[in-house]
Scaffold this motif. Sequence first.
Motif, PDB file in Angstrom:
ATOM      1  N   ASP A  37       0.813  -1.218   0.000  1.00 21.54           N
ATOM      2  CA  ASP A  37       0.000   0.000   0.000  1.00 21.54           C
ATOM      3  C   ASP A  37       0.852   1.276   0.000  1.00 21.54           C
ATOM      4  O   ASP A  37       0.371   2.340   0.332  1.00 21.54           O
ATOM      5  N   TYR A  39       1.806   2.767  -2.592  1.00 18.17           N
ATOM      6  CA  TYR A  39       1.267   3.583  -3.682  1.00 18.17           C
ATOM      7  C   TYR A  39      -0.252   3.450  -3.641  1.00 18.17           C
ATOM      8  O   TYR A  39      -0.812   2.501  -4.186  1.00 18.17           O
ATOM      9  N   SER A  42      -2.359   2.547  -6.822  1.00 20.38           N
ATOM     10  CA  SER A  42      -1.909   1.392  -7.606  1.00 20.38           C
ATOM     11  C   SER A  42      -3.030   0.714  -8.367  1.00 20.38           C
ATOM     12  O   SER A  42      -2.830   0.214  -9.469  1.00 20.38           O
ATOM     13  N   TRP A  49      -0.111   3.576 -15.479  1.00 14.71           N
ATOM     14  CA  TRP A  49       1.280   3.486 -15.052  1.00 14.71           C
ATOM     15  C   TRP A  49       2.153   3.135 -16.246  1.00 14.71           C
ATOM     16  O   TRP A  49       1.748   2.370 -17.111  1.00 14.71           O
ATOM     17  N   GLN A  80       3.896   6.988 -12.553  1.00 17.64           N
ATOM     18  CA  GLN A  80       2.485   7.312 -12.739  1.00 17.64           C
ATOM     19  C   GLN A  80       2.341   8.316 -13.878  1.00 17.64           C
ATOM     20  O   GLN A  80       3.085   9.293 -13.956  1.00 17.64           O
ATOM     21  N   ASN A 111      -2.721  -0.746 -14.096  1.00 16.19           N
ATOM     22  CA  ASN A 111      -2.446  -0.626 -12.666  1.00 16.19           C
ATOM     23  C   ASN A 111      -0.965  -0.904 -12.403  1.00 16.19           C
ATOM     24  O   ASN A 111      -0.266  -1.464 -13.235  1.00 16.19           O
ATOM     25  N   ARG A 112      -0.508  -0.483 -11.243  1.00 11.13           N
ATOM     26  CA  ARG A 112       0.915  -0.582 -10.903  1.00 11.13           C
ATOM     27  C   ARG A 112       1.378  -2.034 -10.772  1.00 11.13           C
ATOM     28  O   ARG A 112       2.509  -2.363 -11.092  1.00 11.13           O
ATOM     29  N   TYR A 113       0.489  -2.917 -10.305  1.00 10.64           N
ATOM     30  CA  TYR A 113       0.878  -4.313 -10.106  1.00 10.64           C
ATOM     31  C   TYR A 113       1.165  -5.016 -11.440  1.00 10.64           C
ATOM     32  O   TYR A 113       2.071  -5.831 -11.531  1.00 10.64           O
ATOM     33  N   GLN A 116       4.565  -3.863 -12.439  1.00  9.60           N
ATOM     34  CA  GLN A 116       5.610  -4.528 -11.655  1.00  9.60           C
ATOM     35  C   GLN A 116       5.861  -5.938 -12.166  1.00  9.60           C
ATOM     36  O   GLN A 116       7.011  -6.385 -12.232  1.00  9.60           O
TER      37      GLN A 116
END
Length: 124
Positions: A37, A39, A42, A49, A80, A111-113, A116
């Motif tokens: 959490d 970000y 996210s 992103w 972002q 999304n950020r995930y 990643q």
Amino acid sequence: MAIHKPIRLFILALILIIPVILTSCHKKQEEVIAFDDSYPLSLAPDVEWALITDPYAAFRSDTDWNADITGHVRRGEILQIYAKSTDKQKNVWYKFDTGWLPQTCLAVYTNRYKAQTAAQSLKD
């Protein structure tokens, strides 16, 4: 005294079935899913992103290749996105904290995930 054949089959069946029943009834541990959490945006549906895919890229002050360089970024970094624009030559540019980057040096994720996960494949 001899045991009748049906009774022997019943006892054999019990000997084979009881271990199966006992092993299937043991309680499994609950799996805990932990989210990072750090970000808070996210998973926000309206935030995109960017994953930098070029070895190095230079931020520009405007959506122009001749604009001043305002900073640098490396492959694997996740940023972002704040805005998107298209220049006169139909090149797509994305706005970040440090400046603008062209679409050719990055990949966009919802999304950020996801970004990643893709970044991990760049390292492999």
